[in-house]
Design an enzyme around this catalytic site. Structure first.
Site, short mmCIF file in Angstrom:
data_model
loop_
_atom_site.label_atom_id
_atom_site.label_comp_id
_atom_site.label_asym_id
_atom_site.label_seq_id
_atom_site.Cartn_x
_atom_site.Cartn_y
_atom_site.Cartn_z
N ARG A 173 0.82 -1.22 0.00
CA ARG A 173 0.00 0.00 0.00
C ARG A 173 0.85 1.27 0.00
O ARG A 173 0.45 2.30 -0.57
CB ARG A 173 -0.94 -0.02 1.21
CG ARG A 173 -2.02 1.08 1.19
CD ARG A 173 -2.99 0.86 2.34
NE ARG A 173 -4.14 1.76 2.30
CZ ARG A 173 -4.40 2.68 3.22
NH1 ARG A 173 -3.57 2.85 4.25
NH2 ARG A 173 -5.48 3.44 3.13
N ILE A 225 -7.23 7.49 -0.94
CA ILE A 225 -7.08 6.04 -1.02
C ILE A 225 -7.95 5.48 0.10
O ILE A 225 -7.89 5.94 1.24
CB ILE A 225 -5.60 5.61 -0.86
CG1 ILE A 225 -5.45 4.09 -0.96
CG2 ILE A 225 -4.99 6.13 0.42
CD1 ILE A 225 -3.99 3.63 -0.99
N SER A 226 -8.80 4.51 -0.22
CA SER A 226 -9.74 3.98 0.76
C SER A 226 -9.03 3.30 1.92
O SER A 226 -7.90 2.81 1.78
CB SER A 226 -10.70 2.98 0.10
OG SER A 226 -11.58 3.62 -0.78
N ALA A 227 -9.70 3.26 3.06
CA ALA A 227 -9.19 2.52 4.21
C ALA A 227 -9.04 1.05 3.83
O ALA A 227 -9.78 0.53 2.99
CB ALA A 227 -10.14 2.66 5.39
N ILE A 228 -8.09 0.38 4.45
CA ILE A 228 -7.82 -1.02 4.11
C ILE A 228 -9.06 -1.88 4.34
O ILE A 228 -9.39 -2.75 3.53
CB ILE A 228 -6.63 -1.56 4.93
CG1 ILE A 228 -5.37 -0.73 4.62
CG2 ILE A 228 -6.38 -3.03 4.63
CD1 ILE A 228 -4.19 -1.01 5.52
#
Length: 212
Positions: free
Chosen positions: A33, A59-62
């Protein structure tokens, strides 16, 4: 990739029931990431939170990437469309799951993010990912029909073009709404669309001819 950090994050996601499928776990463990975010943010790469990547995008949360991959029911060999490339991280995770026999087409409307994500994906060897510059609300007819389609920005509804480019038996996952958003799952069965509400979410707005 700092293994201890990602192992801790994935362990928490499994414990909290966010992810269950081994293919999703393996993909999240594999994709670095930190390669998809600005260098100034690298120390935060494995914190389970959205991060700014510039141009008003994130960027989206994991955990959100994991949830979306689970709910899409991804499998090896599928043809997948992503609307909203952003950093390219989500497309890389999906690429790991569908494998070399699968394909991921991802559309980005912001030229700078298109160039950066395309470069990073190529450098990391994701040859089955095609990054396209354009209006994702129109889909991408050239590589259709798709087995799975997912949208990484929230629109007033799901653009009609996406349903038209979906294979029978296919699934669309998309956040819908403006201030209050719901992650929706749509399944196409014998030409009919069946919808299911999954959870409340917060995404950037879907911009385009068939978005906001």
């Amino acid at each position: 990739m700092p293994l201890n950090e990602i192992v801790g994050v994935i362990g928490n996601l499994i414990s909290n029931g966010y992810i269950k499928k081994q293919s999703v776990i393996d993909a999240l463990m594999t994709v670095p990431r930190h390669k998809f975010i600005p260098k100034s943010m690298e120390e935060y790469a494995y914190i389970d939170s959205p991060l700014g990547i510039g141009y008003g995008q994130t960027i989206s949360a994991i955990h959100m990437v994991g949830i979306m991959c689970e709910e899409l029911d991804l499998d090896v060999g599928q043809n997948v469309l992503e609307v909203g490339t952003g950093s390219g991280y989500h497309a890389a995770v999906v690429s790991e799951i569908v494998g070399e026999s699968g394909n991921v087409t991802t559309i980005e409307r912001i030229p700078e993010l298109f160039e950066k994500s395309k470069q990073v994906l190529l450098e990391l060897g994701y040859e089955n990912v095609e990054v396209v510059l354009g209006d994702g609300t129109k889909g991408y007819l050239e590589n259709s029909p798709y087995d799975r389609i997912y949208v990484t920005a929230s629109g007033p509804d799901v653009p009609k073009a996406l349903f038209e480019q979906l294979n029978d038996g296919g699934i669309i996952l998309a956040p819908v709404g403006s201030h209050f958003q719901t992650l929706m799952r749509y399944k196409k069965i014998h030409g009919k669309i069946f919808e299911e509400k999954l959870l409340e979410v917060a995404f950037v707005p879907l911009i385009g001819e068939n978005g906001f």
